[in-house]
Write a protein that holds these residues in place. Sequence first.
Motif, short mmCIF file in Angstrom:
data_model
loop_
_atom_site.label_atom_id
_atom_site.label_comp_id
_atom_site.label_asym_id
_atom_site.label_seq_id
_atom_site.Cartn_x
_atom_site.Cartn_y
_atom_site.Cartn_z
N GLU A 175 29.98 31.34 45.36
CA GLU A 175 28.84 31.92 44.63
C GLU A 175 28.88 31.47 43.18
O GLU A 175 29.92 31.53 42.53
N PRO A 176 27.75 31.02 42.63
CA PRO A 176 27.73 30.62 41.22
C PRO A 176 27.71 31.84 40.32
O PRO A 176 27.12 32.87 40.64
N SER A 177 28.35 31.72 39.16
CA SER A 177 28.32 32.81 38.18
C SER A 177 27.03 32.71 37.37
O SER A 177 26.35 31.68 37.36
N HIS A 217 25.18 22.47 46.53
CA HIS A 217 26.61 22.52 46.25
C HIS A 217 27.16 21.10 46.23
O HIS A 217 26.42 20.14 46.45
N GLU A 275 27.28 29.86 34.97
CA GLU A 275 27.10 28.55 35.61
C GLU A 275 25.63 28.27 35.88
O GLU A 275 25.17 27.13 35.73
N ILE A 276 24.89 29.29 36.27
CA ILE A 276 23.45 29.13 36.50
C ILE A 276 22.75 28.78 35.19
O ILE A 276 21.92 27.87 35.14
N ILE A 314 24.10 23.87 42.17
CA ILE A 314 23.93 25.32 42.02
C ILE A 314 25.25 26.02 42.26
O ILE A 314 25.65 26.92 41.54
N ILE A 315 25.95 25.61 43.32
CA ILE A 315 27.28 26.13 43.63
C ILE A 315 28.27 25.02 43.26
O ILE A 315 28.39 24.04 43.98
N PRO A 316 28.96 25.11 42.12
CA PRO A 316 29.86 24.04 41.70
C PRO A 316 31.17 24.06 42.48
O PRO A 316 32.25 24.29 41.93
N SER A 317 31.05 23.81 43.78
CA SER A 317 32.21 23.89 44.66
C SER A 317 31.95 23.05 45.90
O SER A 317 30.80 22.81 46.28
#
Length: 346
Positions: free
Chosen positions: A253-255, A226, A258-259, A244-247
């Motif tokens: 949770e990644p969509s 992240h 996004e993955i 992986i987690i763009p936050s």
Amino acid sequence: MPTRSDAHAARATRRLPVVAAGAMLAASALALTACASPAASDDAAGGPAIVATTTQVGDFTRELLGDTAEITQLLSPGQSAHSFDPSAAQLLALSNADALVVNGGGLESWIDDAVQASGFDGELIDASIGIELYGTDDHGHGVEAEATGGAHDHDAGNPHIWTDPELAERMVENIAAGLSEVPGVDAVVLEQNEADYVAKLDALDQWIEQNIAAVPVADRLLVTNHDAFTYFIDAYELTFVGSIIPSFDDNAEPSAAEIDALVERIRATGGEAVFSEASISAKAAETIGSEAGATVYSGPDALYGDSLGVEGSEGQTYLDSQLHNARLILESWGVTPTEVPAALQG
């Protein structure tokens, strides 16, 4: 062009100011369980009672005070600071504390409620004061956020400032300046420990910089779990492929989109490694690594991001965690790191 080392050497030695905490709210009617006795991080007999929030600021505080204070660390290794909920025992420890050390920068979104519930009225020490917080642009690089520092500024920007050792040094200076105002703190011990630890942080920063400088910028590719490494990325000019987690929040949770997008970026850049984090499940990292044909670093080879590791692990202290992270990142680029400076061994 001046290097990071040049700027580091030229930096003034004065400590950054610590903004005094505002008037504390009165204790709420929350009943604390009297039988729940908070466990201190050290076995100090007497001395001021200090509460530290995260594993990083807890480690910094122990380095500064040693066994001259009773230090209670709220978060355990591997525990997320983003969704933490202090126990009754921890609120009791906070109610009796002479000082509270926080990371700041909005990381501890629960801190206002904890202060109110406990009735804490000691010294609030914000390690982020005076440090420019970054947001993240569309490519994951640090961009200036609208706010700067502050324990209660929950929307200020990326609070993971400790990932840059030079900013960690400024955090330590902030904490030391705040602790010097706490009655009962041994000023002589504090000053000496600060000087010793800052010297180690300098050695760490220089070692990482020297090793990364040997790698072409275009080859310094990094994929993380992240958005916790923005300051590290900017400090050493890494090429950030994505997270992986763009936050900033490790609980997000990644969509699926996004993955897929991250897999495509890894393939396009030729990235060969995907790093999980020790405090986050490696499941998504393994999926992405498999689809992108990249090596996944997980388990004992995961990075230490939001949290330090348990005692005995390679991330049990801040210095250990940074050496571990840098070594694995360098090795993912096919680089064998130089010997760790003597000041950082043992």
